[in-house]
Design an enzyme around this catalytic site. Sequence first.
Site, mmCIF file in Angstrom:
data_model
loop_
_atom_site.group_PDB
_atom_site.id
_atom_site.type_symbol
_atom_site.label_atom_id
_atom_site.label_comp_id
_atom_site.label_asym_id
_atom_site.label_seq_id
_atom_site.Cartn_x
_atom_site.Cartn_y
_atom_site.Cartn_z
ATOM 1 N N GLY A 156 55.902 16.852 19.826
ATOM 2 C CA GLY A 156 56.021 18.295 19.999
ATOM 3 C C GLY A 156 54.668 18.945 20.083
ATOM 4 N N SER A 157 54.675 20.257 20.290
ATOM 5 C CA SER A 157 53.443 21.033 20.354
ATOM 6 C C SER A 157 53.762 22.471 19.984
ATOM 7 C CB SER A 157 52.826 20.970 21.762
ATOM 8 O OG SER A 157 53.658 21.624 22.703
ATOM 9 N N GLY A 158 52.705 23.264 19.829
ATOM 10 C CA GLY A 158 52.890 24.677 19.556
ATOM 11 C C GLY A 158 53.514 24.975 18.211
ATOM 12 N N SER A 159 53.415 24.033 17.247
ATOM 13 C CA SER A 159 53.971 24.202 15.900
ATOM 14 C C SER A 159 55.489 24.299 15.886
ATOM 15 C CB SER A 159 53.380 25.442 15.204
ATOM 16 O OG SER A 159 51.974 25.339 15.111
ATOM 17 N N GLY A 161 58.995 23.412 15.072
ATOM 18 C CA GLY A 161 59.653 22.552 14.103
ATOM 19 C C GLY A 161 58.796 22.153 12.920
ATOM 20 N N ARG A 284 44.911 16.056 25.684
ATOM 21 C CA ARG A 284 44.900 17.044 26.767
ATOM 22 C C ARG A 284 43.959 18.165 26.360
ATOM 23 N NH1 ARG A 284 47.293 20.997 24.077
ATOM 24 N NH2 ARG A 284 48.951 20.476 22.594
#
Length: 433
Positions: A156-159, A161, A284
């Site tokens: 995941g990304s962007g916090s 969960g 990335r």
Amino acid sequence: MKDRLLLLIESNTTGTGRRFAQRAVAAGIEPVLLSADPGRYPYAAEDGLRTVVVDTADPPALWPAVRELAADAEIAGVLSSSEYFVATAAEVAARLGLPGPSADAVRACRDKASQRRLLAGAGVPVPGFAEAGEVAEAVGAASRLGLPVVVKPVQGSGSVGVRLCASLGEVADHAGTLLAATANERGLTAPTRILVESYLTGREFSVEVVGHEAVAVVAKHVGPPPVFVETGHDLPAALPARQRDALTACAVAAVRALGLGWGAAHVELRLDGAAPRVIEVNPRPAGGMIPELVRHAHGIDLVTAQVRAAAGLPVSLERDRDAGASIRFLTADAAGTLGPAAAVEEALSRARAVPGVVDAALYRAPEAPVGPAEDFRGRLGHVITTGPSAAASARAAQEAAAVLARALRPSAEPSAVRSPARGDTASDRKETV
């Protein structure tokens, strides 16, 4: 002579996705966005970006689309600015014989449990951690590690969960929610595993790495627990040389341990006392508009570097200035709405007029509903500022963010607008549970 194309396999939905296409054009290369749903990216239509509709999550469907493009043009490079498609882009680049990172290394890095094991095995300091596939395993891990713990998806990304759990009951509840999810926020299949890790309370930073070279150290502002919404960044991080060197050395060691070293990596760390520990490595360029901050503060364009590296062109990481740059994201503590169009325009205009502001934006339409942010999707807008130092740009960002907040119409008290207080980092707040 055939046209030269840069294939962009999906994109990040906010931030620098648009800039990848713009930098390709600047390098004389036509960007082509391959996406299952190009409408997810409004900039594609706004900029007239060439798009190809294809199931990017299905390699057997993706490859024929790539071959069709290659039949009529030269594929100069393949990239993705999306966390979820960087491995796919690396695989396609390798299949075409083009530059890129190791797809196997990227896949291992993207799985946070695998990443933790590789880093720990190489002696790179990380928080205590355990992988869990069942709720009982997560609760047992939390008991062993000691509360509070952070419970998060392995991908995941962007916090999304990510949650701080202060009791075993909270661990069980959140683990159950994550393990029950069959798809992530992009609609992709979610792994049925989660990560439980020790909570570090020290200041949080990121180190932007290109190849094996640390380019910038960024101070991060994080919203209050139990979620971990990034609310701002300052560059350069105000640190003693000893701590800055420790952070950069740790970040580069992490990149090496993971078998990366091509292109950009975004390494997130927290100080545990005086010692850094790696929170995670993203294979990335950074999101959160951090590449724009690096460009404004140091004159190094990380997006251009990534595009040129993918196309096999020379890359310059030479710093031509030492200034400050900051970003503050606007979030709301309470349910409400954005104001009417006139109020939104006035807030934007006044924010842009604050000395030092180089960009201000709101992400929602006038009168759209807003609520407390649980992850990056709850951020409502941003201001980017520059100044002779990070302290100066941070002051300007705080002022402009407060002005931009006038666009909000909370249903609760008007003061219930979250805009980080001056100097508001994790350590400044002495986060507790």
